[in-house]
Design a protein around this motif. Structure first.
Motif, PDB file in Angstrom:
ATOM      1  N   SER A 150       0.837  -1.199   0.000  1.00  0.00           N
ATOM      2  CA  SER A 150       0.000   0.000   0.000  1.00  0.00           C
ATOM      3  C   SER A 150       0.869   1.244   0.000  1.00  0.00           C
ATOM      4  CB  SER A 150      -0.903   0.028   1.228  1.00  0.00           C
ATOM      5  OG  SER A 150      -1.446  -1.225   1.470  1.00  0.00           O
ATOM      6  N   GLY A 151       1.943   1.207   0.794  1.00  0.00           N
ATOM      7  CA  GLY A 151       2.830   2.365   0.875  1.00  0.00           C
ATOM      8  C   GLY A 151       3.452   2.670  -0.473  1.00  0.00           C
ATOM      9  N   ARG A 152       3.908   1.626  -1.155  1.00  0.00           N
ATOM     10  CA  ARG A 152       4.533   1.844  -2.468  1.00  0.00           C
ATOM     11  C   ARG A 152       3.529   2.413  -3.454  1.00  0.00           C
ATOM     12  NH1 ARG A 152       7.524  -3.196  -1.940  1.00  0.00           N
ATOM     13  NH2 ARG A 152       5.865  -4.198  -3.105  1.00  0.00           N
ATOM     14  N   MET A 153       2.288   1.865  -3.433  1.00  0.00           N
ATOM     15  CA  MET A 153       1.285   2.383  -4.367  1.00  0.00           C
ATOM     16  C   MET A 153       0.990   3.854  -4.075  1.00  0.00           C
ATOM     17  SD  MET A 153      -1.557  -0.452  -5.292  1.00  0.00           S
ATOM     18  CE  MET A 153      -2.133  -0.820  -3.652  1.00  0.00           C
ATOM     19  N   ALA A 154       0.855   4.186  -2.779  1.00  0.00           N
ATOM     20  CA  ALA A 154       0.534   5.569  -2.416  1.00  0.00           C
ATOM     21  C   ALA A 154       1.647   6.511  -2.869  1.00  0.00           C
ATOM     22  CB  ALA A 154       0.317   5.688  -0.909  1.00  0.00           C
ATOM     23  N   PHE A 155       2.897   6.103  -2.665  1.00  0.00           N
ATOM     24  CA  PHE A 155       4.008   6.970  -3.056  1.00  0.00           C
ATOM     25  C   PHE A 155       4.125   7.082  -4.570  1.00  0.00           C
ATOM     26  CE2 PHE A 155       6.842   8.609   0.259  1.00  0.00           C
ATOM     27  CZ  PHE A 155       6.063   8.267   1.348  1.00  0.00           C
ATOM     28  N   LEU A 156       3.857   5.978  -5.253  1.00  0.00           N
ATOM     29  CA  LEU A 156       3.885   6.010  -6.712  1.00  0.00           C
ATOM     30  C   LEU A 156       2.864   7.026  -7.216  1.00  0.00           C
ATOM     31  CD1 LEU A 156       5.249   4.433  -9.034  1.00  0.00           C
ATOM     32  CD2 LEU A 156       3.235   2.985  -9.088  1.00  0.00           C
ATOM     33  N   LEU A 157       1.637   6.949  -6.686  1.00  0.00           N
ATOM     34  CA  LEU A 157       0.595   7.885  -7.103  1.00  0.00           C
ATOM     35  C   LEU A 157       1.005   9.318  -6.773  1.00  0.00           C
ATOM     36  CD1 LEU A 157      -2.666   6.006  -6.081  1.00  0.00           C
ATOM     37  CD2 LEU A 157      -1.994   6.691  -8.373  1.00  0.00           C
ATOM     38  N   ALA A 158       1.529   9.512  -5.543  1.00  0.00           N
ATOM     39  CA  ALA A 158       1.898  10.870  -5.126  1.00  0.00           C
ATOM     40  C   ALA A 158       2.992  11.425  -6.029  1.00  0.00           C
ATOM     41  CB  ALA A 158       2.355  10.880  -3.677  1.00  0.00           C
ATOM     42  N   ALA A 159       3.970  10.578  -6.380  1.00  0.00           N
ATOM     43  CA  ALA A 159       5.074  11.047  -7.213  1.00  0.00           C
ATOM     44  C   ALA A 159       4.569  11.410  -8.605  1.00  0.00           C
ATOM     45  CB  ALA A 159       6.160   9.976  -7.303  1.00  0.00           C
ATOM     46  N   VAL A 160       3.699  10.567  -9.159  1.00  0.00           N
ATOM     47  CA  VAL A 160       3.187  10.850 -10.502  1.00  0.00           C
ATOM     48  C   VAL A 160       2.332  12.120 -10.474  1.00  0.00           C
ATOM     49  CG1 VAL A 160       1.648  10.015 -12.309  1.00  0.00           C
ATOM     50  CG2 VAL A 160       3.297   8.468 -11.283  1.00  0.00           C
ATOM     51  N   ILE A 161       1.491  12.251  -9.440  1.00  0.00           N
ATOM     52  CA  ILE A 161       0.656  13.455  -9.342  1.00  0.00           C
ATOM     53  C   ILE A 161       1.544  14.698  -9.204  1.00  0.00           C
ATOM     54  CG2 ILE A 161      -0.991  14.674  -7.865  1.00  0.00           C
ATOM     55  CD1 ILE A 161      -2.272  11.937  -7.284  1.00  0.00           C
ATOM     56  N   GLY A 162       2.577  14.586  -8.351  1.00  0.00           N
ATOM     57  CA  GLY A 162       3.500  15.711  -8.191  1.00  0.00           C
ATOM     58  C   GLY A 162       4.181  16.034  -9.512  1.00  0.00           C
ATOM     59  N   GLY A 163       4.641  14.997 -10.204  1.00  0.00           N
ATOM     60  CA  GLY A 163       5.316  15.200 -11.486  1.00  0.00           C
ATOM     61  C   GLY A 163       4.404  15.875 -12.495  1.00  0.00           C
ATOM     62  N   ILE A 164       3.158  15.414 -12.567  1.00  0.00           N
ATOM     63  CA  ILE A 164       2.209  16.016 -13.509  1.00  0.00           C
ATOM     64  C   ILE A 164       1.991  17.484 -13.158  1.00  0.00           C
ATOM     65  CG2 ILE A 164      -0.205  16.023 -14.242  1.00  0.00           C
ATOM     66  CD1 ILE A 164      -0.176  12.988 -14.065  1.00  0.00           C
ATOM     67  N   SER A 165       1.823  17.778 -11.857  1.00  0.00           N
ATOM     68  CA  SER A 165       1.632  19.175 -11.442  1.00  0.00           C
ATOM     69  C   SER A 165       2.804  20.025 -11.912  1.00  0.00           C
ATOM     70  CB  SER A 165       1.512  19.285  -9.925  1.00  0.00           C
ATOM     71  OG  SER A 165       0.583  18.366  -9.438  1.00  0.00           O
ATOM     72  N   GLY A 166       4.005  19.503 -11.719  1.00  0.00           N
ATOM     73  CA  GLY A 166       5.194  20.263 -12.117  1.00  0.00           C
ATOM     74  C   GLY A 166       5.213  20.512 -13.609  1.00  0.00           C
ATOM     75  N   ILE A 167       4.902  19.483 -14.381  1.00  0.00           N
ATOM     76  CA  ILE A 167       4.933  19.628 -15.835  1.00  0.00           C
ATOM     77  C   ILE A 167       3.850  20.608 -16.299  1.00  0.00           C
ATOM     78  CG2 ILE A 167       4.550  18.376 -18.000  1.00  0.00           C
ATOM     79  CD1 ILE A 167       5.857  15.951 -16.551  1.00  0.00           C
ATOM     80  N   LEU A 168       2.736  20.640 -15.559  1.00  0.00           N
ATOM     81  CA  LEU A 168       1.657  21.558 -15.925  1.00  0.00           C
ATOM     82  C   LEU A 168       2.023  23.017 -15.633  1.00  0.00           C
ATOM     83  CD1 LEU A 168      -1.552  19.642 -14.777  1.00  0.00           C
ATOM     84  CD2 LEU A 168      -0.844  20.163 -17.114  1.00  0.00           C
ATOM     85  N   ILE A 169       2.806  23.261 -14.589  1.00  0.00           N
ATOM     86  CA  ILE A 169       3.075  24.673 -14.252  1.00  0.00           C
ATOM     87  C   ILE A 169       4.377  25.196 -14.828  1.00  0.00           C
ATOM     88  CG2 ILE A 169       1.656  25.080 -12.220  1.00  0.00           C
ATOM     89  CD1 ILE A 169       3.887  24.140 -10.507  1.00  0.00           C
ATOM     90  N   VAL A 170       5.300  24.309 -15.215  1.00  0.00           N
ATOM     91  CA  VAL A 170       6.602  24.843 -15.636  1.00  0.00           C
ATOM     92  C   VAL A 170       6.512  25.669 -16.922  1.00  0.00           C
ATOM     93  CG1 VAL A 170       7.494  22.855 -16.946  1.00  0.00           C
ATOM     94  CG2 VAL A 170       9.077  24.289 -15.659  1.00  0.00           C
ATOM     95  N   PRO A 171       5.512  25.475 -17.798  1.00  0.00           N
ATOM     96  CA  PRO A 171       5.396  26.430 -18.908  1.00  0.00           C
ATOM     97  C   PRO A 171       4.789  27.765 -18.469  1.00  0.00           C
ATOM     98  CG  PRO A 171       4.451  24.303 -19.473  1.00  0.00           C
ATOM     99  CD  PRO A 171       4.638  24.318 -18.012  1.00  0.00           C
ATOM    100  N   ILE A 172       4.135  27.804 -17.296  1.00  0.00           N
ATOM    101  CA  ILE A 172       3.464  29.030 -16.853  1.00  0.00           C
ATOM    102  C   ILE A 172       4.409  29.896 -16.026  1.00  0.00           C
ATOM    103  CG2 ILE A 172       1.483  29.952 -15.593  1.00  0.00           C
ATOM    104  CD1 ILE A 172       0.033  27.332 -16.100  1.00  0.00           C
ATOM    105  N   THR A 173       5.163  29.284 -15.108  1.00  0.00           N
ATOM    106  CA  THR A 173       6.097  30.058 -14.297  1.00  0.00           C
ATOM    107  C   THR A 173       7.483  29.414 -14.334  1.00  0.00           C
ATOM    108  OG1 THR A 173       5.204  28.806 -12.477  1.00  0.00           O
ATOM    109  CG2 THR A 173       4.664  31.139 -12.521  1.00  0.00           C
ATOM    110  N   THR A 174       8.491  30.235 -14.114  1.00  0.00           N
ATOM    111  CA  THR A 174       9.840  29.699 -14.035  1.00  0.00           C
ATOM    112  C   THR A 174       9.999  28.946 -12.720  1.00  0.00           C
ATOM    113  OG1 THR A 174      10.580  31.627 -15.225  1.00  0.00           O
ATOM    114  CG2 THR A 174      12.273  30.322 -14.146  1.00  0.00           C
TER     115      THR A 174
END
Lengths: 346, 242
Positions: free
Chosen positions: A245-269
């Motif tokens: 469960s821990g690995r799945m939760a961290f995997l999801l959190a990392a992917v969600i974090g990564g997606i958030s980053g990719i979504l904002i990096v074209p908007i702000t430096t």
């Protein structure tokens, strides 16, 4: 203030709020399942954003090497944990998840880096790298102390955050990076201008939330994660491993974090440490949701995004102060409303 | 008794420096119902939890011919050892059907579907309430769900911790009838009970626990006829219920 500015600020606030919603949901998920307050969530944002930006500008992202290094350490940890009874299947699985996977991701990164790739290749690679790092971060930092108190886990989180932020400085330097937009389309609606990027933020956020809802509601593994969050001992008694469960939760959190980053990096430096502040805002909204409620967290995220947009218009110097001060009245209210709870035993 | 399914020998369980269970040995054979009776605080729950791997212990826990004393809870479940704990530990905000599905987490899908039918046949009430949240069930229904969830894991040995606790007498009778039926279906049972009368009635063998030690063991009928048991656990009418 006229109606145009009002609408413009609302639009800006909702875009930011959508990102905070994603991060807040990931924090709630990780806390519910593992009791870890995921301070390194911000680093997943940074790593995702800067890895994507590096790939898009034709550079090789060193995070891919970090993923392999962490995979090797995780594999050694697994070997050490199994030292009392060598089990070939378990070892082979650990080798595949930790070494083969991260090696393959590194090989793919080497193959594609320095070329002009379609956007989805860069996005996919960046997400794979961040996913590996999230997975191994759990194995290395949290799994060995999975049954420790919330405070111990929090201290480990602070350590993991500082280490990962340091790595980010080494890998990406102190200069900020900006990535290319995922799509260049834009159109106007009345006075408002919608770019492809901001639409992407809405669409991807909504899709992710629906996807998570389906995952938790209708799949066996999603239900197993919920079960772990509801009753950790009960979950173990039906054979759901805390570490799975821990690995799945961290995997999801990392992917969600990564997606958030990719979504904002074209908007702000983004700089090597920007993720932390963004992650903290995700933390503020997760706290408003009491670290348990997904709907309140999502609603609070939109609220915080809008408040941030308005405070940067009226008092831009105090933007962060205003957003983070919000947490005080909310904590007071919550502590008045909620009965005192003792820390869960297990 | 070398062929015993569960073979616990010389087990000591300590909370810090206090030994809650001292040097205890017990075994459960295939297709047998064994009960541990004793007063509140005797160490019965502690012993079950340690056999399941929730608490650490010193000693040997043999299960199906292998020492599992160092295994994780999850591995023990995979081997066919399931516990219905005293507090049931249900997933309260999930539905009855979801609880049962998760009980079969380690079981192949087709097999789980067949087991689910048997569990619903055993507890028709659960079938009626499959869409209801586990936390909203009555005490008796929750106990049925806890047993059903454990059965979904297809245990070879089912350990039940105080299944009658806090339930109305009619439901208690129901639960005990189900336990007897489970043995017919080939599941061995290790039952911990304060309700010694009911437990001794359905068990093949019994152990009596006092202050962390077994003071008496043997065939359930003999244990029920022992003057010490009659005096302490069965009360005045004990003689009439062998």
């Amino acid at each position: 203030m006229n109606a145009t500015i009002l609408l413009f600020l609302l639009q800006d606030g909702i875009t930011n709020g959508a990102i905070y919603a994603l991060l807040g949901l990931a924090l709630v998920l990780v806390f519910a399942v593992t009791r870890v307050i995921l301070i390194p969530q911000g680093e997943f944002v940074t790593y995702g954003a800067l890895t994507y930006a590096a790939l898009a500008s034709g550079k090789f992202p060193d995070t891919a090497q970090l993923a392999l290094a962490m995979g090797l350490v995780a594999f050694v940890f697994d070997l050490f944990a199994n030292r009392h009874g060598f089990n070939l299947r378990r070892t082979a699985r650990s080798f595949a998840v930790n070494v083969v996977l991260s090696g393959a991701v590194l090989a793919a990164t080497l193959a594609f880096a320095g070329r002009k790739n379609p956007v989805f290749v860069d996005v996919g690679l960046a997400l794979l790298i961040v996913a590996c790092i999230g997975l191994y971060l759990y194995r290395i930092v949290y799994q060995p102390i999975a049954h420790a108190s919330v405070l111990t886990l929090l201290i480990a989180s602070v350590g993991a955050h500082l280490a990962m932020q340091g790595f980010a400085l080494v890998f990406f330097g102190a200069e900020g990076l900006r990535g290319p937009a995922i799509s260049d389309v834009s159109f106007s609606l009345g006075a408002l201008m919608f770019t492809g990027q901001s639409l992407g933020v809405y669409v991807i956020t909504a899709a992710l939330i629906v996807g998570l809802w389906l995952f938790f509601g209708y799949t066996l593994y999603g239900r197993a994660l919920r079960a772990t969050a509801v009753n950790r001992l009960g979950a173990r008694l039906v054979g759901i491993r805390t570490s799975l469960s821990g690995r799945m939760a961290f995997l999801l959190a990392a992917v969600i974090g990564g997606i958030s980053g990719i979504l904002i990096v074209p908007i702000t430096t983004l700089y090597y440490d920007t993720g932390f502040i963004i992650g903290l805002k995700g933390f503020v909204v997760a706290i408003i949701g009491g670290l348990v409620s997904y709907p309140i967290t999502a609603a609070a995220a939109i609220g915080v995004g809008i408040i941030e947009a308005f405070s940067s218009f009226y008092a831009s110097n105090y933007k962060e102060v205003i957003v983070f001060t919000l947490i005080l009245p909310i904590l007071v209210l919550r502590s008045l409303a909620a009965p005192e709870v003792e820390e869960e035993q297990d | 008794m070398s062929a015993a399914l569960l073979d616990v020998s010389d087990v000591t369980i300590a909370y810090g420096k206090v030994e809650a269970v001292r040097d205890v040995s017990l075994n459960v054979g295939d297709n047998e119902i064994v009960t541990i009776v004793g007063a509140n605080g005797a160490g019965k729950t502690t012993l079950l939890n340690a056999i399941m791997g929730i608490l650490p212990l010193k000693g040997r826990v043999g299960f199906a011919g292998r020492n599992i004393a160092g295994d994780d809870i999850e591995d023990r479940v995979g081997e066919g050892l399931c516990l219905v704990p005293e507090h049931r530990e249900l997933f309260g905000t999930m539905t009855v059907a979801e609880n049962l599905q998760l009980g079969a987490f380690r079981i192949a899908k087709a097999e789980a579907a067949a087991t689910l039918e048997r569990v619903y046949a055993l507890f028709p009430r659960l079938h009626e309430r499959q869409k209801q949240l586990a936390g909203t069930l009555s005490g008796g229904e929750q106990q049925m769900l806890a047993m059903g969830r454990a059965l979904m894991g297809r245990p070879r040995l089912l350990m039940l911790d105080e299944p009658s606790l806090g339930l109305a007498p009619l439901i208690v009778a129901d639960i005990f009838r189900t336990i007897a039926e489970l043995r017919q279906a080939g599941v061995s049972i290790l039952l911990v009970e304060q309700n010694a009368r009911a437990a001794l009635k359905i068990a093949d063998r019994a152990y009596v626990m006092e202050l962390g030690e077994f003071i008496l063991s043997g065939a359930a009928a003999d244990v029920a006829a022992d003057p010490r048991v009659i005096g302490s656990y069965l009360g005045f009418q004990g003689e009439a219920t062998p």
